[in-house]
Design a protein around this motif. Structure first.
Motif, PDB file in Angstrom:
ATOM      1  N   VAL A 117       0.859  -1.179   0.000  1.00  0.00           N
ATOM      2  CA  VAL A 117       0.000   0.000   0.000  1.00  0.00           C
ATOM      3  C   VAL A 117       0.897   1.231   0.000  1.00  0.00           C
ATOM      4  CG1 VAL A 117      -1.982  -1.062   1.144  1.00  0.00           C
ATOM      5  CG2 VAL A 117      -0.176  -0.048   2.545  1.00  0.00           C
ATOM      6  N   LEU A 118       0.382   2.310  -0.552  1.00  0.00           N
ATOM      7  CA  LEU A 118       1.092   3.589  -0.528  1.00  0.00           C
ATOM      8  C   LEU A 118       0.500   4.411   0.600  1.00  0.00           C
ATOM      9  CD1 LEU A 118       3.112   5.607  -1.733  1.00  0.00           C
ATOM     10  CD2 LEU A 118       1.343   6.310  -3.345  1.00  0.00           C
ATOM     11  N   ILE A 119       1.324   4.703   1.586  1.00  0.00           N
ATOM     12  CA  ILE A 119       0.846   5.505   2.713  1.00  0.00           C
ATOM     13  C   ILE A 119       1.430   6.917   2.598  1.00  0.00           C
ATOM     14  CG2 ILE A 119       0.498   3.505   4.199  1.00  0.00           C
ATOM     15  CD1 ILE A 119       3.489   5.641   4.949  1.00  0.00           C
ATOM     16  N   GLY A 120       0.804   7.842   3.287  1.00  0.00           N
ATOM     17  CA  GLY A 120       1.287   9.219   3.248  1.00  0.00           C
ATOM     18  C   GLY A 120       0.529  10.090   4.224  1.00  0.00           C
ATOM     19  N   ALA A 201       5.344   6.666   1.536  1.00  0.00           N
ATOM     20  CA  ALA A 201       6.176   5.457   1.506  1.00  0.00           C
ATOM     21  C   ALA A 201       5.342   4.293   1.006  1.00  0.00           C
ATOM     22  CB  ALA A 201       6.736   5.137   2.892  1.00  0.00           C
ATOM     23  N   ILE A 202       6.015   3.298   0.475  1.00  0.00           N
ATOM     24  CA  ILE A 202       5.361   2.038   0.107  1.00  0.00           C
ATOM     25  C   ILE A 202       5.701   1.007   1.172  1.00  0.00           C
ATOM     26  CG2 ILE A 202       5.416   0.109  -1.527  1.00  0.00           C
ATOM     27  CD1 ILE A 202       5.653   2.145  -3.771  1.00  0.00           C
ATOM     28  N   THR A 203       4.700   0.319   1.679  1.00  0.00           N
ATOM     29  CA  THR A 203       4.904  -0.683   2.713  1.00  0.00           C
ATOM     30  C   THR A 203       4.039  -1.902   2.439  1.00  0.00           C
ATOM     31  OG1 THR A 203       4.682  -1.154   5.090  1.00  0.00           O
ATOM     32  CG2 THR A 203       3.139   0.432   4.160  1.00  0.00           C
ATOM     33  N   ASP A 204       4.479  -3.045   2.929  1.00  0.00           N
ATOM     34  CA  ASP A 204       3.584  -4.201   2.890  1.00  0.00           C
ATOM     35  C   ASP A 204       2.471  -3.971   3.907  1.00  0.00           C
ATOM     36  OD1 ASP A 204       4.241  -6.211   5.479  1.00  0.00           O
ATOM     37  OD2 ASP A 204       5.821  -4.801   4.938  1.00  0.00           O
ATOM     38  N   ARG A 205       1.290  -4.464   3.612  1.00  0.00           N
ATOM     39  CA  ARG A 205       0.140  -4.202   4.479  1.00  0.00           C
ATOM     40  C   ARG A 205       0.304  -4.826   5.869  1.00  0.00           C
ATOM     41  NH1 ARG A 205      -5.093  -2.458   3.287  1.00  0.00           N
ATOM     42  NH2 ARG A 205      -4.798  -2.838   1.050  1.00  0.00           N
ATOM     43  N   GLY A 206       0.971  -5.991   5.931  1.00  0.00           N
ATOM     44  CA  GLY A 206       1.136  -6.657   7.209  1.00  0.00           C
ATOM     45  C   GLY A 206       1.880  -5.802   8.216  1.00  0.00           C
ATOM     46  N   THR A 207       3.012  -5.233   7.800  1.00  0.00           N
ATOM     47  CA  THR A 207       3.784  -4.385   8.705  1.00  0.00           C
ATOM     48  C   THR A 207       3.004  -3.127   9.041  1.00  0.00           C
ATOM     49  OG1 THR A 207       5.826  -5.225   7.720  1.00  0.00           O
ATOM     50  CG2 THR A 207       6.004  -3.268   9.085  1.00  0.00           C
ATOM     51  N   TRP A 208       2.261  -2.592   8.076  1.00  0.00           N
ATOM     52  CA  TRP A 208       1.472  -1.391   8.334  1.00  0.00           C
ATOM     53  C   TRP A 208       0.415  -1.648   9.406  1.00  0.00           C
ATOM     54  CZ3 TRP A 208       1.257   3.608   8.214  1.00  0.00           C
ATOM     55  CH2 TRP A 208       0.027   4.258   8.338  1.00  0.00           C
ATOM     56  N   LEU A 209      -0.273  -2.783   9.316  1.00  0.00           N
ATOM     57  CA  LEU A 209      -1.308  -3.091  10.303  1.00  0.00           C
ATOM     58  C   LEU A 209      -0.717  -3.270  11.699  1.00  0.00           C
ATOM     59  CD1 LEU A 209      -3.549  -5.577   8.270  1.00  0.00           C
ATOM     60  CD2 LEU A 209      -4.140  -3.253   8.989  1.00  0.00           C
ATOM     61  N   ALA A 210       0.524  -3.766  11.773  1.00  0.00           N
ATOM     62  CA  ALA A 210       1.170  -3.961  13.070  1.00  0.00           C
ATOM     63  C   ALA A 210       1.854  -2.692  13.579  1.00  0.00           C
ATOM     64  CB  ALA A 210       2.192  -5.090  12.973  1.00  0.00           C
ATOM     65  N   PHE A 211       2.000  -1.684  12.730  1.00  0.00           N
ATOM     66  CA  PHE A 211       2.736  -0.464  13.068  1.00  0.00           C
ATOM     67  C   PHE A 211       1.872   0.450  13.928  1.00  0.00           C
ATOM     68  CE2 PHE A 211       4.287   3.840  11.649  1.00  0.00           C
ATOM     69  CZ  PHE A 211       5.536   3.770  12.250  1.00  0.00           C
ATOM     70  N   ARG A 212       2.448   0.948  15.019  1.00  0.00           N
ATOM     71  CA  ARG A 212       1.678   1.764  15.972  1.00  0.00           C
ATOM     72  C   ARG A 212       1.985   3.259  15.888  1.00  0.00           C
ATOM     73  NH1 ARG A 212      -2.316  -1.566  16.505  1.00  0.00           N
ATOM     74  NH2 ARG A 212      -1.720  -3.627  17.329  1.00  0.00           N
ATOM     75  N   ASN A 213       3.167   3.604  15.434  1.00  0.00           N
ATOM     76  CA  ASN A 213       3.588   5.012  15.445  1.00  0.00           C
ATOM     77  C   ASN A 213       3.197   5.704  14.137  1.00  0.00           C
ATOM     78  OD1 ASN A 213       4.947   7.397  16.209  1.00  0.00           O
ATOM     79  ND2 ASN A 213       6.852   6.701  15.265  1.00  0.00           N
ATOM     80  N   ARG A 214       1.906   5.745  13.858  1.00  0.00           N
ATOM     81  CA  ARG A 214       1.471   6.222  12.540  1.00  0.00           C
ATOM     82  C   ARG A 214       1.446   7.740  12.410  1.00  0.00           C
ATOM     83  NH1 ARG A 214      -3.504   2.031  11.076  1.00  0.00           N
ATOM     84  NH2 ARG A 214      -2.253   0.111  11.240  1.00  0.00           N
ATOM     85  N   GLY A 215       1.319   8.447  13.509  1.00  0.00           N
ATOM     86  CA  GLY A 215       1.257   9.895  13.425  1.00  0.00           C
ATOM     87  C   GLY A 215       0.123  10.351  12.538  1.00  0.00           C
ATOM     88  N   GLU A 216       0.441  11.155  11.514  1.00  0.00           N
ATOM     89  CA  GLU A 216      -0.559  11.664  10.580  1.00  0.00           C
ATOM     90  C   GLU A 216      -0.652  10.824   9.304  1.00  0.00           C
ATOM     91  OE1 GLU A 216      -2.730  14.222  11.101  1.00  0.00           O
ATOM     92  OE2 GLU A 216      -1.939  14.035  13.138  1.00  0.00           O
ATOM     93  N   LEU A 217      -0.016   9.659   9.315  1.00  0.00           N
ATOM     94  CA  LEU A 217      -0.003   8.835   8.108  1.00  0.00           C
ATOM     95  C   LEU A 217      -1.270   7.995   7.972  1.00  0.00           C
ATOM     96  CD1 LEU A 217       3.671   7.480   8.160  1.00  0.00           C
ATOM     97  CD2 LEU A 217       2.777   9.539   7.017  1.00  0.00           C
ATOM     98  N   ALA A 218      -1.639   7.708   6.727  1.00  0.00           N
ATOM     99  CA  ALA A 218      -2.804   6.871   6.431  1.00  0.00           C
ATOM    100  C   ALA A 218      -2.562   6.184   5.092  1.00  0.00           C
ATOM    101  CB  ALA A 218      -4.075   7.714   6.370  1.00  0.00           C
ATOM    102  N   VAL A 219      -3.306   5.111   4.835  1.00  0.00           N
ATOM    103  CA  VAL A 219      -3.247   4.454   3.528  1.00  0.00           C
ATOM    104  C   VAL A 219      -3.966   5.353   2.526  1.00  0.00           C
ATOM    105  CG1 VAL A 219      -3.985   2.470   2.156  1.00  0.00           C
ATOM    106  CG2 VAL A 219      -3.152   2.143   4.502  1.00  0.00           C
ATOM    107  N   LEU A 220      -3.266   5.731   1.454  1.00  0.00           N
ATOM    108  CA  LEU A 220      -3.841   6.649   0.472  1.00  0.00           C
ATOM    109  C   LEU A 220      -4.133   5.968  -0.871  1.00  0.00           C
ATOM    110  CD1 LEU A 220      -1.678   9.851   1.138  1.00  0.00           C
ATOM    111  CD2 LEU A 220      -3.855   9.182   2.169  1.00  0.00           C
TER     112      LEU A 220
END
Length: 281
Positions: A117-120, A201-220
């Motif tokens: 997924v592309l997050i931003g 950034a581009i990330t695999d969805r699995g790591t994104w779902l487990a990631f807690r320090n998202r700040g203002e980031l979201a899947v775009l």
């Protein structure tokens, strides 16, 4: 020296011998030699939490301990080429097939998939939110010179990212050091950098779902077929490295693609959302 002293000295020697020998003897009975394998895998399987869920099930069933070395896919395959791993569990089909063609792997099996997924930042300076065309999104990021964080570590995710930039007809390295930042690290640290910079950034969805320090980031951007992310597993070829633990390593491979292994993968969820979808054939 009288007879009593001779007997006493003899018994002391015997006692000393027993005190030295018995602990080792009982240790061998109580703690049989450990059976273990080394698996070279990706940071996404480790940082997503999959291994913490998966390995206890396998280890309890098999009595084989699994030692995971989490690296980018390129580094994991290099480690296996040197004979420093028994199994590779990675996600870059192109480099996996070259590894196999070069004789370093025995046979490759699909294990599971998810997607990139592309997050931003929610402010979305490149105006790409809600789109499903990853190439158009990357072109917009490059045109607006919006901050983008790349792993830059020859991982499967990094290789996928570079292929997508190439398909988009854009060379991001021309912006290196300004809007395009390479971390040279795993997915988790790279997401931390993106969060701190409010970057894409581009990330695999699995790591994104487990990631807690998202700040203002979201899947775009998500849903493009070009974001498909397949994982594969291979036993390192013992014909190349005779010390590879063929039977133990193959037992792990066989379990991953078995009905039990596949169900264990599908059972791993965060907040009800699956991180990986088994597809062994």
């Amino acid at each position: 020296m009288n007879d009593f002293q001779k007997i006493l000295n003899k018994n002391r020697c015997l006692l000393g011998f027993l005190l030295c020998a018995l602990p080792g003897f009982f240790a061998q009975i109580a703690f049989p030699q450990e059976r273990h394998i080394t698996v070279a895998s990706t940071t996404s399987t480790e940082q997503s939490g999959l291994f913490k869920h998966l390995l206890p099930v396998f280890e309890k069933k098999s009595a084989i301990q699994v030692r995971v070395v989490a690296l980018g896919t390129g580094q994991a395959l290099d480690m296996a080429r040197r004979g420093d791993a028994d199994v590779v569990f990675v996600h870059d089909r192109e480099t996996e097939e070259k590894f196999l063609a070069d004789g370093f792997g025995v046979q490759r099996f699909n294990v599971m998939y998810n997607d990139f997924v592309l997050i931003g930042p929610r402010s979305d300076p490149a105006k790409i939110a809600g789109g499903k065309d990853i190439l158009a999104a990357l072109k917009s990021i490059a045109t607006t010179r919006a901050p983008f964080v790349s792993r830059g570590d020859k991982s499967g995710t990094h290789a996928a990212e570079l292929r997508l930039w190439k398909l988009a007809g854009t060379d991001p390295l021309s912006g290196r050091g300004s809007w395009y930042r390479e971390t040279g690290s795993g997915m988790g640290p790279s997401l931390n950098t993106a969060s701190a910079m409010n970057a894409y950034a581009i990330t695999d969805r699995g790591t994104w779902l487990a990631f807690r320090n998202r700040g203002e980031l979201a899947v775009l951007v998500e849903g493009d077929q070009r974001l498909f992310n397949q994982y594969g597993v291979m036993l390192v070829n013992p014909a190349k490295h005779a010390h590879v633990k063929k039977e133990l390593g193959q037992a792990f491979v066989d379990w991953l693609i078995s009905a039990e292994g596949q169900k264990t993968i599908s059972d791993y969820k965060i907040s009800g959302a699956p991180l990986f979808f088994p597809n062994a054939q």
